[in-house]
Structures are given as structure tokens and as C-alpha cells.
Design a protein around this motif. Structure first.
Motif, PDB file in Angstrom:
ATOM      1  N   LYS A   1       2.312   1.959  -3.484  1.00 47.24           N
ATOM      2  CA  LYS A   1       1.228   2.430  -4.360  1.00 47.24           C
ATOM      3  C   LYS A   1       0.908   3.893  -4.057  1.00 47.24           C
ATOM      4  CE  LYS A   1      -3.413   0.944  -5.823  1.00 47.24           C
ATOM      5  NZ  LYS A   1      -4.369   1.946  -5.376  1.00 47.24           N
ATOM      6  N   GLN A   2       0.778   4.197  -2.767  1.00 48.02           N
ATOM      7  CA  GLN A   2       0.444   5.566  -2.339  1.00 48.02           C
ATOM      8  C   GLN A   2       1.546   6.558  -2.716  1.00 48.02           C
ATOM      9  OE1 GLN A   2      -2.379   6.436   0.181  1.00 48.02           O
ATOM     10  NE2 GLN A   2      -1.952   8.322  -0.906  1.00 48.02           N
TER      11      GLN A   2
ATOM     12  N   ILE B   1       4.865  -0.578 -13.721  1.00 48.31           N
ATOM     13  CA  ILE B   1       4.045  -0.552 -12.502  1.00 48.31           C
ATOM     14  C   ILE B   1       4.884  -0.179 -11.277  1.00 48.31           C
ATOM     15  CG2 ILE B   1       2.353  -2.220 -13.380  1.00 48.31           C
ATOM     16  CD1 ILE B   1       3.827  -4.404 -11.773  1.00 48.31           C
ATOM     17  N   SER B   2       4.186   0.100 -10.176  1.00 50.80           N
ATOM     18  CA  SER B   2       4.889   0.458  -8.933  1.00 50.80           C
ATOM     19  C   SER B   2       4.648  -0.594  -7.846  1.00 50.80           C
ATOM     20  CB  SER B   2       4.409   1.833  -8.445  1.00 50.80           C
ATOM     21  OG  SER B   2       3.007   1.812  -8.203  1.00 50.80           O
ATOM     22  N   THR B   3       4.265  -1.804  -8.262  1.00 55.19           N
ATOM     23  CA  THR B   3       4.075  -2.901  -7.293  1.00 55.19           C
ATOM     24  C   THR B   3       5.431  -3.526  -6.999  1.00 55.19           C
ATOM     25  OG1 THR B   3       1.935  -3.366  -8.313  1.00 55.19           O
ATOM     26  CG2 THR B   3       2.843  -5.046  -6.828  1.00 55.19           C
TER      27      THR B   3
ATOM     28  N   ASP C   1       3.748   6.333  -5.100  1.00 54.90           N
ATOM     29  CA  ASP C   1       3.739   6.524  -6.556  1.00 54.90           C
ATOM     30  C   ASP C   1       2.601   7.460  -6.964  1.00 54.90           C
ATOM     31  OD1 ASP C   1       4.586   5.955  -9.255  1.00 54.90           O
ATOM     32  OD2 ASP C   1       2.848   4.656  -9.456  1.00 54.90           O
ATOM     33  N   GLU C   2       1.399   7.197  -6.424  1.00 47.15           N
ATOM     34  CA  GLU C   2       0.234   8.030  -6.771  1.00 47.15           C
ATOM     35  C   GLU C   2       0.455   9.482  -6.344  1.00 47.15           C
ATOM     36  OE1 GLU C   2      -3.043   6.058  -4.900  1.00 47.15           O
ATOM     37  OE2 GLU C   2      -3.176   4.501  -6.456  1.00 47.15           O
TER      38      GLU C   2
ATOM     39  N   LYS D   1       3.434   4.626 -17.460  1.00 46.09           N
ATOM     40  CA  LYS D   1       2.515   3.823 -16.655  1.00 46.09           C
ATOM     41  C   LYS D   1       1.463   3.143 -17.539  1.00 46.09           C
ATOM     42  CE  LYS D   1       3.772   4.086 -12.260  1.00 46.09           C
ATOM     43  NZ  LYS D   1       5.195   4.348 -12.195  1.00 46.09           N
TER      44      LYS D   1
ATOM     45  N   ASP E   1       0.828  -1.216   0.000  1.00 48.28           N
ATOM     46  CA  ASP E   1       0.000   0.000   0.000  1.00 48.28           C
ATOM     47  C   ASP E   1       0.861   1.264   0.000  1.00 48.28           C
ATOM     48  OD1 ASP E   1      -2.191  -1.613   0.056  1.00 48.28           O
ATOM     49  OD2 ASP E   1      -2.690  -1.284   2.163  1.00 48.28           O
TER      50      ASP E   1
END
Length: 275
Positions: free
Chosen positions: A76-77, A187-189, A79-80, A182, A73
Motif C-alpha cells: 500500500k505504501q 488496486i494494489s492489495t 503504491d501511494e 485506480k 502495508d
């Protein structure tokens, strides 16, 4: 210089409370930026604060599962949040960054990584002749577009891989930032790994690809062991304190990478394991 790094041997200052079954949390990270230094700097300044906010609290029984979810999480956060900031700029920021983060929770090491910065651990094991030999453990996984699974994901998203790069440009297949890639399957996983520390573990090396372009993981571990050994055998003077020996080993490893002709940035963190 587009690298950034973070050293928090004691992360408790960032955490509101620790889970009841946890007594210590440490965090170390290396970020290797490309297209500018803004993504790596943003990740270095913000990722551990986001991690602290999402870190499990109370007496959770499944702390392990919660920590892994928290890391996913957090990436993901982060990156966003960066992409939101990047897209609001005029002109839009196109920076991106790798991320290799080591989170030590008591005697358990969690490693979350994106891209080609790496983490490796030195573990000493007894050999047949009774001597101790070093074993190099990979704690991270590289993400580049030439790896089959990464290439397939990029192609399914409508992207292409040319000359080992996404759209012929980007060298990594997972990153923070890189907003323009993107939609092409970048991806950023992060890849997540977990490793329990033992009394035989000596140190962890975290470094950007600048080091690993001129050192194999095993060579880097043996180089550090050699410097530590020299420091413990210094004649005349009192043996170098452990901290100074590790500092010297870290500096010499980075300097040797430059001497070997690495034309990239070289950021190295050497984490001593005291069990």
C-alpha cells in the motif's frame, strides 16, 4: 526493457533488528512494468526498504500475523509513494507494474503478488515405484480482469472490461502505479500465500508473464530439473558446482522462452532451496 528484479539472499543488512525468534530473512522480487519502466524501477528500489522499516521486531509471539500485515502495508505504501511522485511530474507519469515478492523467514515462505508475474515451487515427492517425482506448487495468484471477482470489483467501481482488459487497455487488475486506473477498481492489495519449506523442496521460480506465455508452470519446473540433472551428470569434468548449475538452468530457461517466440520481456529468478 521494463522489468526490474531484486535478489537479497540475506536481508539482515536492511533490517535494524530481527525478531528474537527469527535467524534469517531473504527477499526476491520480480516487477514487470507497463507504460514505461519507472513504476517497476521504483518498486525494485523502494519496496524492500519500506518492508524493512515495517518488519516486526522484538519477541513478538504472533510473528506470522505481523509479517502478513507488514507485507500488506508495504505494498500500500509503495503504491501511494509512487503515485505521489508520478502525479507531481509534468506530464504525469502513467507507468504501472506487477509485483511478485518472495520473503523467506527461516523455513517459512511468504509470497505477495500483484498482476500476472508468478512464483512456483518444485517439491520432490516419492511415487508408487519408489522414484521421486516433481510436484509443481503455485505460490502466487494471477490478477487479470477476466477473473470473475476482479471483473466484479472493477465494474462496481464504475470501470469496464473490454477484450479482457480494464477499459480495453490494461491487462492486469492489480498493480503498483497506473494512477489513471485506480478509480476504476485497479488496486494494489496483494494476494498473500504462505508455505512451509520441507527437505523435499528444490527451488522456486519467480518470473514475469513473458516466461509463462510460452511455458506452463509444470513445463518450466521440468525444464529446470532437466538442466540441473545434466549438470550433475557431466562426464569427464568434476560435477558442476550447484551454484553454476542453477545459473545455467536459469539462463537456459529464459533463452528457451525467447526461442519459443515470446515477444515480451523475460525476467527469471531461480532460487535454490538448501534445507
Amino acid at each position: 526493457m521494463q522489468d526490474a528484479h531484486v535478489l537479497l539472499p540475506d536481508m539482515s543488512g536492511c533490517l535494524s533488528t530481527l525478531p528474537g525468534n527469527v535467524s534469517r530473512v531473504s527477499y526476491f522480487a520480480v516487477f514487470d512494468g507497463h507504460g514505461g519502466a519507472r513504476a517497476s524501477r521504483f518498486a525494485a528500489e523502494n519496496l524492500h526498504h519500506t518492508l524493512a522499516k515495517k518488519f516486526p521486531t522484538g519477541d513478538a509471539e504472533n510473528t506470522d500475523k505481523l509479517i502478513k500485515r507488514c507485507l500488506l502495508d508495504t505494498f500500500k505504501q509503495t503504491d501511494e509513494d509512487f503515485l505521489k511522485k508520478a502525479s507531481s511530474q509534468k506530464p504525469v507519469w502513467k507507468d504501472g507494474s506487477t509485483a511478485t515478492c518472495v520473503l523467506v523467514v527461516d523455513d517459512m515462505v511468504y509470497v505477495a503478488n500483484l498482476g500476472d508475474s508468478r512464483a512456483v515451487m518444485c517439491r520432490m515427492e516419492a511415487a508408487a515405484d519408489g522414484q521421486k517425482r516433481s510436484v509443481t506448487l503455485a505460490l502466487s495468484k494471477e490478477h487479470n480482469p477476466t477473473i470473475y471477482e476482479e471483473r466484479m470489483r472493477i465494474q462496481r467501481a464504475g470501470g469496464t472490461v473490454r477484450d479482457g482488459r480494464v477499459l480495453g487497455v490494461l491487462e492486469v487488475s492489480r498493480s503498483i502505479g497506473d494512477g489513471q486506473y485506480k478509480r476504476c477498481g485497479v488496486i494494489s492489495t496483494p494476494d498473500l500465500r504462505r508455505c512451509q519449506l520441507t527437505p523435499n523442496d528444490r527451488f522456486i521460480i519467480l518470473a514475469c508473464d513473458g516466461l509463462f506465455k510460452v511455458f506452463s508452470a509444470d513445463e518450466a519446473v521440468k525444464f529446470v530439473l532437466g538442466v540441473l540433472q545434466e549438470g550433475s551428470e557431466e562426464k569427464g569434468a568434476v560435477q558442476m558446482e550447484e551454484e553454476r548449475r542453477f545459473e545455467a538452468a536459469c539462463q537456459q530457461l529464459a533463452s528457451e522462452a525467447v526461442r519459443r517466440g515470446c515477444a515480451d520481456n523475460v525476467t527469471v529468478i531461480l532460487v535454490s532451496i538448501g534445507y
